[in-house]
Design an enzyme around this catalytic site. Structure first.
Site, mmCIF file in Angstrom:
data_model
loop_
_atom_site.group_PDB
_atom_site.id
_atom_site.type_symbol
_atom_site.label_atom_id
_atom_site.label_comp_id
_atom_site.label_asym_id
_atom_site.label_seq_id
_atom_site.Cartn_x
_atom_site.Cartn_y
_atom_site.Cartn_z
ATOM 1 C CG HIS A 1 -1.983 1.020 1.360
ATOM 2 N ND1 HIS A 1 -3.231 0.712 1.315
ATOM 3 C CD2 HIS A 1 -2.036 2.550 1.169
ATOM 4 C CE1 HIS A 1 -3.987 1.907 1.246
ATOM 5 N NE2 HIS A 1 -3.304 2.832 1.401
ATOM 6 C CG HIS B 1 -1.673 6.337 -2.104
ATOM 7 N ND1 HIS B 1 -2.735 6.598 -2.574
ATOM 8 C CD2 HIS B 1 -1.598 5.834 -0.799
ATOM 9 C CE1 HIS B 1 -3.835 6.090 -1.886
ATOM 10 N NE2 HIS B 1 -2.978 5.550 -0.616
ATOM 11 C CG HIS C 1 -7.766 3.727 0.782
ATOM 12 N ND1 HIS C 1 -7.054 3.259 -0.383
ATOM 13 C CD2 HIS C 1 -7.057 4.575 1.104
ATOM 14 C CE1 HIS C 1 -5.936 3.594 -0.607
ATOM 15 N NE2 HIS C 1 -5.564 4.212 0.394
ATOM 16 C CD GLU D 1 -7.396 6.659 6.157
ATOM 17 O OE1 GLU D 1 -8.332 6.665 4.962
ATOM 18 O OE2 GLU D 1 -6.376 7.462 6.298
ATOM 19 C CG ASP E 1 -1.327 5.597 3.489
ATOM 20 O OD1 ASP E 1 -1.663 5.291 2.260
ATOM 21 O OD2 ASP E 1 -2.389 6.034 4.119
ATOM 22 C CG ASP E 2 0.167 8.965 1.279
ATOM 23 O OD1 ASP E 2 0.288 8.846 -0.198
ATOM 24 O OD2 ASP E 2 -0.718 8.568 1.859
HETATM 25 O O1 MCF Z 1 -4.452 6.394 2.620
HETATM 26 C C1 MCF Z 1 -4.264 7.689 2.528
HETATM 27 C C2 MCF Z 1 -5.304 8.296 3.275
HETATM 28 N N1 MCF Z 1 -6.857 7.790 2.919
HETATM 29 C C3 MCF Z 1 -7.372 8.024 1.825
HETATM 30 N N2 MCF Z 1 -6.620 8.123 0.639
HETATM 31 C C4 MCF Z 1 -5.376 8.339 0.476
HETATM 32 C C5 MCF Z 1 -4.365 8.339 1.109
HETATM 33 N N3 MCF Z 1 -3.027 8.619 0.527
HETATM 34 C C6 MCF Z 1 -3.572 9.058 -0.602
HETATM 35 N N4 MCF Z 1 -4.873 9.013 -0.749
HETATM 36 C C7 MCF Z 1 -5.687 9.168 -1.898
HETATM 37 C C8 MCF Z 1 -5.617 10.729 -2.296
HETATM 38 O O2 MCF Z 1 -6.844 11.124 -2.560
HETATM 39 O O3 MCF Z 1 -5.300 8.657 -3.109
HETATM 40 C C9 MCF Z 1 -4.995 9.343 -4.159
HETATM 41 C C10 MCF Z 1 -5.047 10.764 -3.337
HETATM 42 O O4 MCF Z 1 -5.181 11.765 -4.220
HETATM 43 C C11 MCF Z 1 -3.943 9.087 -4.895
HETATM 44 S S1 MCF Z 1 -4.040 7.474 -5.600
HETATM 45 C C12 MCF Z 1 -2.724 7.342 -6.801
HETATM 46 ZN ZN ZN Z 2 -3.668 4.789 1.095
#
Ligand code: MCF
Ligand code: ZN
Length: 329
Positions: free
Chosen positions: A12, A14, A192, A195, A273-274
């Site tokens: 997971h 992004h 997702h 959460e 995640d990020d």
């Molecule tokens: O998991 C985290 C927090 N929860 C929901 N969505 C996201 C998270 N990090 C990114 N996102 C979403 C966000 O809207 O995923 C998109 C972003 O624009 C990118 S998907 C390549």
């Molecule tokens: Zn995420």
């Protein structure tokens, strides 16, 4: 040996959310874009809460304007992941940020990302696969365009379809058409849920979207029957503890429900995640989990085997990665 140096599988991540702030600032400078408002005085991404995080994420994405930008991003992200011991990673890609949902443009962005991934595999020994992700707060119409991009480019590299974004917007069922289209194209599914939404959001995602993995899913811990269902059906949770803490879902590592879920028989995995948004890395996640719950090498070994089993890549790739996970004699 510290658990931080173990080989790892991450499910997971992004793609843009893994962009180092300095990388995004460099692109902004090249393109003469002013995005200074999304950083704090130390140059880190700055946001107030979850909804503001989504805004900052999207503002950072305005600097990524070409396949070449994504090529460079991919190399930067994979170098960092590999430095953290990640040997296999699945990344969320959004055609919304790669050509605005246009299929022709998406193909070009995807080709650039894959070219960088191949280079990173040769250079850093990390294997990447892609999951096309629609964005919930962009609505069901846009999600269909995204699903069409996914369906048209599904293959042994583009292996999954998912949904991220604001869980508070709409119902999971609003996106069933898109998930059906992706499933029919042979893509594996995750979304997702659980959460910002509670246990019912997880249930609804399982029922309406028929996903096999859930991104986060941590709030299932509030419902014993749901945990039993997840455990019984072998649904895998892509848990991102550092993300949950940074966004204020739980007060500290010991308060995080990952151990409760695991002890209830739910298949949990660990991801970032990020990472730069949440000031984390895979090595940091492992260290903190070891501290909070006493997880040892054997526990992380189990976790990584569960993650590899739940990965969306083909059997030959799994075999290759499994060898990298074997403990060194
Ligand atoms: O998991 C985290 C927090 N929860 C929901 N969505 C996201 C998270 N990090 C990114 N996102 C979403 C966000 O809207 O995923 C998109 C972003 O624009 C990118 S998907 C390549
Ligand atoms: Zn995420």
């Amino acid at each position: 040996m510290s658990v931080a140096s173990l080989p790892k599988v991450e499910l997971h991540l992004h793609h843009e959310g893994a962009a180092p702030p300095a990388f995004i600032r460099g692109l902004a400078k090249e393109k003469k874009l002013d995005i200074s408002g999304i950083f704090d005085e130390r140059g880190r991404y700055a946001y107030r809460d979850f909804v503001d995080f989504l805004r900052v994420y999207e503002a950072a994405c305005t600097t990524l304007q070409s396949p070449r930008d994504f090529y460079r991003l991919t190399l930067a992200v994979l170098e960092e992941s590999a430095a953290n011991g990640v040997v296999y990673s699945e990344t969320f890609l959004s055609p919304d940020f790669c050509g605005g949902g246009d299929l022709g443009a998406w193909r070009e962005y995807l080709a650039a990302i894959r070219e960088a991934a191949e280079e990173a595999e040769r250079g850093f020994g990390i294997t990447l696969r892609g999951i096309v992700t629609c964005i919930r707060h962009f609505g069901p119409e846009q999600a269909r365009r995204t699903a069409r991009c996914a369906a048209e480019t599904a293959d042994d590299w583009l292996v999954g379809f998912g949904m991220g974004g604001d869980e508070g917007q709409g119902r999971a069922g609003d996106f069933a058409y898109s998930f059906d289209m992706a499933r029919e194209a042979g893509l594996r599914l995750t979304t997702h849920a659980g959460e910002w939404g509670g246990p019912d959001s997880v249930r609804e995602s399982l029922d309406a979207l028929r996903v096999e993995r859930i991104g986060h899913g941590v709030r299932a811990c509030e419902d014993r029957a749901l945990m039993e269902r997840l455990a019984g059906d072998g649904v895998v949770l892509e848990v991102c503890p550092g993300s949950n803490l940074a966004l204020g879902l739980y007060a500290d590592w010991r308060a995080h429900p990952i151990e409760t879920l695991r002890a209830a028989g739910v298949k949990v995995t660990v991801s970032t995640d990020d990472p730069p948004f949440f000031h984390t890395s895979m090595a940091h996640e492992y260290d903190r989990l070891a501290d909070a719950f006493g997880w040892d090498e054997a526990r992380f070994g189990d976790l990584n085997r569960i993650a590899l089993e739940a990965a969306f890549c083909d059997a030959a790739t799994k075999e290759k990665i499994a060898k990298k996970l074997e403990p060194k004699a």
